[in-house]
Design a protein around this motif. Structure first.
Motif, PDB file in Angstrom:
ATOM      1  N   ASP A 163      -7.472 -28.733 105.984  1.00  0.00           N
ATOM      2  CA  ASP A 163      -7.201 -27.406 106.540  1.00  0.00           C
ATOM      3  C   ASP A 163      -7.577 -27.292 108.017  1.00  0.00           C
ATOM      4  O   ASP A 163      -7.333 -26.275 108.657  1.00  0.00           O
ATOM      5  CB  ASP A 163      -7.889 -26.317 105.714  1.00  0.00           C
ATOM      6  CG  ASP A 163      -9.380 -26.557 105.560  1.00  0.00           C
ATOM      7  OD1 ASP A 163      -9.911 -27.453 106.249  1.00  0.00           O
ATOM      8  OD2 ASP A 163     -10.013 -25.869 104.736  1.00  0.00           O
TER       9      ASP A 163
ATOM     10  N   MET B 299      -2.754 -27.159 103.861  1.00  0.00           N
ATOM     11  CA  MET B 299      -3.264 -26.443 102.684  1.00  0.00           C
ATOM     12  C   MET B 299      -2.784 -27.176 101.437  1.00  0.00           C
ATOM     13  O   MET B 299      -1.851 -27.977 101.491  1.00  0.00           O
ATOM     14  CB  MET B 299      -2.811 -24.984 102.688  1.00  0.00           C
ATOM     15  CG  MET B 299      -1.295 -24.791 102.671  1.00  0.00           C
ATOM     16  SD  MET B 299      -0.859 -23.043 102.494  1.00  0.00           S
ATOM     17  CE  MET B 299      -1.752 -22.300 103.850  1.00  0.00           C
ATOM     18  N   GLU B 300      -3.438 -26.857 100.322  1.00  0.00           N
ATOM     19  CA  GLU B 300      -3.179 -27.596  99.093  1.00  0.00           C
ATOM     20  C   GLU B 300      -1.913 -27.168  98.363  1.00  0.00           C
ATOM     21  O   GLU B 300      -1.433 -27.878  97.475  1.00  0.00           O
ATOM     22  CB  GLU B 300      -4.384 -27.503  98.153  1.00  0.00           C
ATOM     23  CG  GLU B 300      -4.808 -26.098  97.784  1.00  0.00           C
ATOM     24  CD  GLU B 300      -5.853 -25.516  98.740  1.00  0.00           C
ATOM     25  OE1 GLU B 300      -6.805 -24.898  98.258  1.00  0.00           O
ATOM     26  OE2 GLU B 300      -5.689 -25.688  99.969  1.00  0.00           O
ATOM     27  N   ASP B 301      -1.348 -26.036  98.735  1.00  0.00           N
ATOM     28  CA  ASP B 301      -0.143 -25.526  98.063  1.00  0.00           C
ATOM     29  C   ASP B 301       1.007 -26.529  98.182  1.00  0.00           C
ATOM     30  O   ASP B 301       1.337 -26.980  99.289  1.00  0.00           O
ATOM     31  CB  ASP B 301       0.297 -24.194  98.675  1.00  0.00           C
ATOM     32  CG  ASP B 301      -0.717 -23.076  98.410  1.00  0.00           C
ATOM     33  OD1 ASP B 301      -1.584 -23.276  97.539  1.00  0.00           O
ATOM     34  OD2 ASP B 301      -0.650 -22.026  99.088  1.00  0.00           O
TER      35      ASP B 301
ATOM     36  N   LEU C 128      -9.108 -24.549 101.352  1.00  0.00           N
ATOM     37  CA  LEU C 128      -9.129 -23.086 101.327  1.00  0.00           C
ATOM     38  C   LEU C 128      -9.268 -22.516  99.926  1.00  0.00           C
ATOM     39  O   LEU C 128     -10.060 -21.605  99.690  1.00  0.00           O
ATOM     40  CB  LEU C 128      -7.858 -22.538 101.994  1.00  0.00           C
ATOM     41  CG  LEU C 128      -7.735 -22.793 103.495  1.00  0.00           C
ATOM     42  CD1 LEU C 128      -6.373 -22.341 104.003  1.00  0.00           C
ATOM     43  CD2 LEU C 128      -8.852 -22.060 104.243  1.00  0.00           C
ATOM     44  N   LYS C 129      -8.485 -23.020  98.968  1.00  0.00           N
ATOM     45  CA  LYS C 129      -8.454 -22.443  97.625  1.00  0.00           C
ATOM     46  C   LYS C 129      -9.175 -23.283  96.576  1.00  0.00           C
ATOM     47  O   LYS C 129      -9.513 -22.777  95.512  1.00  0.00           O
ATOM     48  CB  LYS C 129      -7.001 -22.232  97.181  1.00  0.00           C
ATOM     49  CG  LYS C 129      -6.217 -21.273  98.060  1.00  0.00           C
ATOM     50  CD  LYS C 129      -4.776 -21.152  97.581  1.00  0.00           C
ATOM     51  CE  LYS C 129      -3.977 -20.221  98.473  1.00  0.00           C
ATOM     52  NZ  LYS C 129      -2.551 -20.132  98.043  1.00  0.00           N
ATOM     53  N   THR C 130      -9.358 -24.538  96.861  1.00  0.00           N
ATOM     54  CA  THR C 130     -10.002 -25.427  95.878  1.00  0.00           C
ATOM     55  C   THR C 130     -10.788 -26.484  96.634  1.00  0.00           C
ATOM     56  O   THR C 130     -11.006 -26.354  97.844  1.00  0.00           O
ATOM     57  CB  THR C 130      -8.938 -26.057  94.955  1.00  0.00           C
ATOM     58  OG1 THR C 130      -9.601 -26.818  93.941  1.00  0.00           O
ATOM     59  CG2 THR C 130      -7.995 -26.983  95.712  1.00  0.00           C
ATOM     60  N   ASP C 131     -11.213 -27.508  95.931  1.00  0.00           N
ATOM     61  CA  ASP C 131     -11.911 -28.619  96.593  1.00  0.00           C
ATOM     62  C   ASP C 131     -11.099 -29.895  96.424  1.00  0.00           C
ATOM     63  O   ASP C 131     -10.234 -30.002  95.545  1.00  0.00           O
ATOM     64  CB  ASP C 131     -13.320 -28.797  96.024  1.00  0.00           C
ATOM     65  CG  ASP C 131     -13.303 -29.145  94.557  1.00  0.00           C
ATOM     66  OD1 ASP C 131     -13.194 -30.353  94.243  1.00  0.00           O
ATOM     67  OD2 ASP C 131     -13.369 -28.214  93.719  1.00  0.00           O
TER      68      ASP C 131
END
Length: 448
Positions: A11, A35-37, A58-61
């Motif tokens: 990120d 980002m992971e998306d 941002l949303k997970t690891d």
């Protein structure tokens, strides 16, 4: 040469762009995500050679993302990047499937070194996997050719005993495929991922047998310049195949019996016993019961190795299998010789079926290899089936037996020629008298 494709998820856009640039300069094909998306979907649609994931997203690891990726591509190597370079997070990442980790800030050269190591490791793993699959295919039961009643029974027995851990004793003439059967049983057993160690007992000189089998410590004897693992240690966890066990010296037989009883042994020059766990498969073309009666094989060892007997039928007793074997060898040598032979002429097949095959499947394979090498068209004709017939020879014996028979005959004729004069006989033979007497004792020959 195809460039390795690298997936990068971080990120930190500045670091991401820097890594993409550095990897492009190093000859890789990187693709970056900030980002992971959509990352897991990307891996499912496109093939990657390695992934670099930031630990904190941002949303997970990164570790959770790695596990989701591994559900799609379990073999994909992953390098975890972390600004939180604790031993705990690094160990956790590697325990859960990461190849390695790097702590921010890191040098670009270090990143490239780690990528190259991971890619090399993956290539080696894929090669090992491919070779193991080749071995499994080669030694699969389906590659033991035969639909005759004798072979059907043999294959049923093999399937039953492969799942148990008892010692197996394979008997059969030379050329019947004892090693192939032993390997197939190993590959169908729970020990298939462990070593299959083959020992040809007829090929090891008697004075070297013990060191080869048990191994030795450095300095155990003259010439022991380094510690060496013997066959027993190499087979730990797997299968030990003692081929031609009937040729094992009596002195070694006693020590092998003790290993089988105690599941431990001592390498030469060592005072420390070594625990060992292997499945024993032994084979011979000799009549071991006769060898026991003659005092050349220990009775107690015979019963220890003769738990589950398997007898491989000679080819002359299963001639119904010859057409199947011929078809198999045509396919095999077509691939090996880059040929397009499609069939064998009826007269050529008739010639093969009429022979008694003292050398068994090995002899048939040699005949077929010659025929395939000389075949100019797509059909093997009868003139290409060249079967060697040795005058006065039935079933071919192992080299040691042939050598012993020659020695015995030579000594007898020599003593007859010299009228029992040992001095004159040893001079003609080019032997010292003491050595000549040893030969007479070996073959139980009375000079008179």
């Amino acid at each position: 040469m195809k460039k390795p494709k690298i997936l990068i998820v971080d990120d930190d856009r500045n670091l991401l762009e820097l890594m993409v640039m550095r990897l492009e300069d190093a000859g890789f094909e990187p693709r970056g995500f900030d980002m992971e998306d959509g990352v897991v979907e990307e891996v499912s649609k496109n093939s990657y050679d390695l992934a670099i994931l930031d630990l904190q997203l941002l949303k997970t690891d990164g570790i959770t993302l790695m596990e989701e990726i591994h559900r799609v591509d379990p073999e994909l190597p992953v390098v975890i990047l972390t600004a939180h370079g604790s031993i705990e997070s690094a160990v956790n990442a590697m325990q859960r499937g990461a190849y390695t980790y790097l702590t921010k800030p890191f040098d670009s050269r270090e990143l490239i070194v780690q990528i190259e190591r991971a890619l090399k490791s993956r290539t080696l793993e894929e090669e090992v996997k491919r070779l193991k699959e080749m071995v499994r295919e080669r030694y699969d039961f389906k590659n033991i050719i035969g639909k005759s009643q004798a072979m059907t029974i043999l294959l049923q027995q093999m399937a039953q005993i492969a799942t148990v851990d008892s010692s197996i004793f394979i008997s059969g003439e030379s050329g019947t495929g004892k090693e192939l059967v032993a390997r197939a049983i190993h590959m169908a057993s729970s020990r298939k991922e462990k070593p299959f160690v083959e020992v040809n007992c007829a090929a090891i000189p008697e004075n070297l047998f013990e060191s080869e089998l048990f191994g030795y410590e450095k300095g155990a004897f003259t010439g022991a310049v380094k510690k060496t693992r013997g066959y027993l240690a190499q087979a730990d966890g797997g299968t030990l195949f003692l081929d031609e066990i009937g040729d094992m010296p009596l002195s070694v037989q006693a020590k092998l019996l003790r290993v089988l009883q105690e599941k431990r042994f001592q390498p030469l020059g060592s005072e420390q016993p070594v625990e060992v766990d292997f499945r024993l498969i032994s084979a011979t073309n000799k009549d071991l019961i006769h060898e026991v009666r003659e005092g050349r094989f220990r009775e107690d060892l015979f019963y220890r190795i003769h738990v589950i007997p398997l007898k491989i039928p000679p080819l002359r007793d299963r001639k119904d299998d010859i057409p199947l074997l011929v078809e198999h060898f045509i396919c095999k040598f077509n691939e090996k010789m880059q040929k397009g032979v499609k069939k064998i002429a009826p007269r050529a097949m008739k010639k093969l079926l009429a022979h008694d095959w003292p050398g068994n499947v090995r002899e048939l394979e040699n005949v077929m290899e010659y025929a395939m090498a000389m075949c100019q068209g797509n059909t093997i004709t009868d003139d290409l089936i060249i079967i060697s017939r040795l005058p006065g020879v039935g079933i071919l014996r192992p080299l040691k037996e042939e050598r012993d028979a020659f020695e015995r005959d030579y000594l007898t004729r020599l003593l007859r020629h010299t009228g029992g004069n040992v001095s004159k006989a040893s001079e003609i033979a080019g032997k010292y008298r003491a050595d000549f007497y040893s030969l007479l004792k070996k073959h139980n020959i009375n000079p008179s």
